[in-house]
Design an enzyme around this catalytic site. Structure first.
Site, mmCIF file in Angstrom:
data_model
loop_
_atom_site.group_PDB
_atom_site.id
_atom_site.type_symbol
_atom_site.label_atom_id
_atom_site.label_comp_id
_atom_site.label_asym_id
_atom_site.label_seq_id
_atom_site.Cartn_x
_atom_site.Cartn_y
_atom_site.Cartn_z
ATOM 1 N N GLY D 153 -0.228 10.921 0.667
ATOM 2 C CA GLY D 153 -0.847 11.235 -0.559
ATOM 3 C C GLY D 153 -1.414 12.620 -0.680
ATOM 4 C CB CYS D 154 -1.743 15.268 -3.327
ATOM 5 S SG CYS D 154 -2.247 14.421 -4.719
#
Lengths: 337, 337, 337, 337
Positions: D153-154
């Site tokens: 994920g970011c």
């Protein structure tokens, strides 16, 4: 009507103050001043701050003789640089004016604070000692009789209003330092031309890591060490502080809520703090208002507090106006809502 | 590999050029220069333009002896102020370099143009006459053999790419001046510290009304009077031009479309113009790209054209690169898509 | 105290209205309503619009029986969709309320206007005929006795306030249509969830080219054909209109200034127009204010006018409040500055 | 040339992937797919993402029969919702495709993780176990032989790249949980129409306090409890994480620098992490790049780390592309710089 002066009126805070004084039923805007060498001298304030056109078109006079200017004034707002406030405040005070200083020049006691954090030796130890810290919701009684009010910085206002109720209630664990992350709009740097401040260079980033002078201001007035990291954001106004702290073992949601309500019931007197409970504070709910929104959440013995203000208002000018109102027995939110 | 220099490499356009040259398979970035008095001299370009870190960390050398520097170069990109380009171009040209000038110093012929619009007398009449105007999609043949290319301004690029096909096809009525309204991001003012450019002062507004030097540049190269009103917008990059013009009586949608397609079929050669038909151009579709998007709508004998570019790319650096590619027989869009 | 209702109070304009009515010394906020099917029904307005917390926390009631609700009201503000205003206004009017409609439902006379531009047949021909167009600075006498005021659209307000003085004075050449380019902030589209409105999709672009319903509204009330091109900009609030027109031959700077001053001297009565002379209007000078700033420049027989407003204030709510003030003999700017 | 598919290609990440695959010398873009019920089905991707016009105009095909589609593919990029990836990945894997999943469906092992944080029971325990976590700079060897890569994920990318070198080196004190504050641009919420996502509602604020599913993803892969507070910022792209942690007693500046350099020397192989030393990371240096910038400062036994990425690139698509490159023995940064 109290004759009111704004010194350092060319900046963003000065413009907000001018508008508030203009709208205040008991204050009369008697003069706007800038430093004698300012290239803005003699321009109408509305030439710099277009929102004021038709409302306040008074000129920015060069401040040549503060002692003489002091004679016309009941109330003086100093929106000047720290060193300038440090020099001017005693002059106005000597003439019996009430002085509300928005700089850092009278906020923190202690011998080595000013040399270390502001780069000058403080020459007005007496006034520094007498100065009342103008965190309006916390120092009402002292403000009500003060001659010199040191209006808190923008970050310290956001941070303290959220943390202070819990620290006072003994709910924040001493063994870990609260972590305060805050993001400020670009107006926090003032009205000036610098590369760092130019439109294309402003970008979300931390700055002044471990070295910002608002850290000791917060720590001193909370009576507690903190880790404070300021950030610049690419928006004009507002500060959002996100605060992470360890709770005293056994602290409940109810205890937090009770401490908050107790701190901000204020005997029913309207003031500038709005409690959100479990909702996070949002910048846009406070920008262009005089309010501080505070939200909180608990988990696993920790608390996250969020606190939002308009840096130019509750972080500077509207807090100064709250102090003026308190000092002069006007309803505290006069000219603010 | 062609040895390529960028003079005036500290600005936003310089940084874009550095990245493109770095990515170009046939160009070698041989030097970055700034004026000898620049306080950025000797810093790595990536210290000013953080996006370049790890890609181009070459220092910005002070340009002390242009004649000597010219000896190392095949291709020179001048991202310098108008007066500086005006002085430097002849030096590099005299050494046989190909010169691509991004300033206004060689864009418009005519005796009184430079004194009137740029404030200096042009001293290089021969080179001004030989200079080829680098509107890539329109002057390919001339660019292909030019030694000096005057890369068009940002507003002129957006305006001309939309209007020129219709004017050339005789579809724009002569009796009324086309009205060009354009909004540019703040990077159009360059990398510098001014009040007007500071984050809190940038706001949507017109400027240079009836007096911007891109007006005569547009009018000259279109061969047609126009009314041009530039605006500053509160965003970093991009230009949107909205152009209103009266059509030659009887002009049909089909005729407009045909003129556009004819202008931009370009013998199947990939280039930077994208035709949108009846859809309006959107800034975000072109920002960070080398493209110009053009849309149009007809009604009641009038046309509204919208034209969008990235001011730093198609409005400056990527158009310069298109010209380099054309001049050196590389595929036109090399290093651009 | 006049009992005042806001219908359609969930939107951005509704929130501004609620704040103004709350601050007005002669108005009492008696109810906030939304459509009976709204999922915002029964929420406090401050749950949707956080700036109102602590100021206006009144619930958004579902409007089930307008006839009954009308009985509690002296003044009704309709911040509803066009079709809804069209249906509700007659109900409130029949009960003797003063109605101030912020939709387009009563702005333009003419048989085929509503079917063509709003998609419905107008069923209240009598009220449409009696409705007074609430362009405050121009229709004061009619507003002062009106029962139904149709508050102008945001673009029409910006455009007409700039052009009308010159058209009335015969200074705009008839042979060419004035070109009005205007850029609006995203709040102009209202408070709703659409892809076009989502944060990452908003970008500077024209829309509604040759087809926006504010074009006939402007043309009708100016009595003059115009070319109007609206744009969306990536900011929250404000409209900047840039208007290009041909002047009647021989028109001087002095004649323009005289026409402007004559139009806006208003017998010394404070109002919302600020004349800037040759300075261009800037968005940030008017955003969060009730003012319209107008600047102009002449050249070669043409004029460029710039006109800036806050679309939610002078383009909607504060103009409605000016109309309420005029209608009820309060000073025109009450609750606005 | 490896035949490459993008499933879920209508979103912002899908568009970035399409551009990268298009530019990659060894990949061939063989198909873009959306869910069969999407109203974007059969539109060209460039109709949704205007930047792609002229580059990638391929249609978004409805994904009706994944098993059949799998037959055309060597490499599959899943830019789909978590539940969708969870269903589709096994289909493509069964056909022998390399699968790079950008959702959360295969990132964290553990029985109760998916029911608790994603709301579904995981049905592909085998693949979940075999999935390699695609934090490119840390898992190169495993990625090089993986059939299924779960791209991080970011927020976890920004946080781990900064913290992991110090945790691995034993420099972070165990007794206090590191505090991770991160601000993401609005594109992090994906391409969709919601009120929270609408232009006028986006404002700096925390969300998902103590409940965001990236918290356990970070904690799991760091092997260390953390306090993670995500924020929404009013900008389109980018994440800035500010991390505060207590250091193991005695930790020096030199030890930190050594740990960082050791972690990111990577045997001289170019990669996506740029170390800034004592300078804070700035959002604009990384936006529109594939880089992660990391800075740090020490004081009083604590460290503040700042870490910045483009959430759509290093936080999603360019990290996926790094994994593809590693997996297929292409230079790691192919198509990325």
């Amino acid at each position: 009507m109290f004759k009111t002066l704004i010194i350092g009126a060319s900046g963003y805070t000065g413009a907000e103050l001018a508008k508030m004084v203009h709208q205040h039923p008991h204050l009369q805007l008697s003069g706007l001043y800038v430093s004698a060498s300012s290239h803005d001298a003699n321009k109408p304030i509305s030439a710099l701050h277009g929102t004021l056109k038709g409302l306040v078109d008074m000129p920015l006079q060069p401040l040549v003789n503060p002692g003489k200017v002091a004679e016309q004034a009941d109330i003086v707002l100093l929106a000047t640089a720290h060193e300038v406030s440090h020099e001017l405040a005693p002059v106005f005070l000597a003439h019996g004016c009430q002085v509300f200083d928005l700089s850092g020049a009278f906020r923190v006691q202690g011998d080595d604070f000013y040399p270390r954090y502001y780069g000058f030796e403080h020459q007005a130890a007496d006034w520094l000692e007498q100065a009342v810290y103008g965190l309006a919701e916390w120092n009402k009684d002292a403000i009500a009789t003060a001659q010199l009010v040191a209006v808190p910085g923008c970050y310290p206002t956001a941070a303290q209003l959220a943390l202070k109720p819990l620290i006072e209630a003994g709910l924040i664990d001493d063994s870990q330092w609260p972590v305060i992350n805050a993001v400020s709009g670009a107006s926090g740097a003032g009205r000036k031309a610098t590369m760092a401040n130019s439109f294309c260079e402003v970008s979300l980033q931390a700055y002044g890591i471990f070295s910002h002078r608002h850290q000791p201001e917060i720590a001193t007035h909370l009576g507690r060490e903190v880790i404070f990291t300021p950030h610049l954001g690419s928006f004009k106004r507002g500060i959002l502080a996100t605060i992470t702290a360890k709770l005293t073992p056994g602290t409940t949601e109810a205890a937090i809520a009770e401490a908050m309500v107790k701190a901000y019931s204020q005997g029913g007197d309207p003031h500038a703090v709005r409690l959100l409970g479990n909702q996070p504070a949002r910048l846009q709910d406070v920008v262009h208002t005089c309010f501080c929104d505070i939200g909180w959440s608990l988990h696993n013995g920790h608390i996250i507090l969020t606190s939002a203000i308009d840096n130019l208002l509750k972080g500077a000018s509207s807090q100064a106006m709250q102090c003026i109102n308190i000092r002069n027995k006007f309803p505290q939110m006069t000219a603010l809502v």
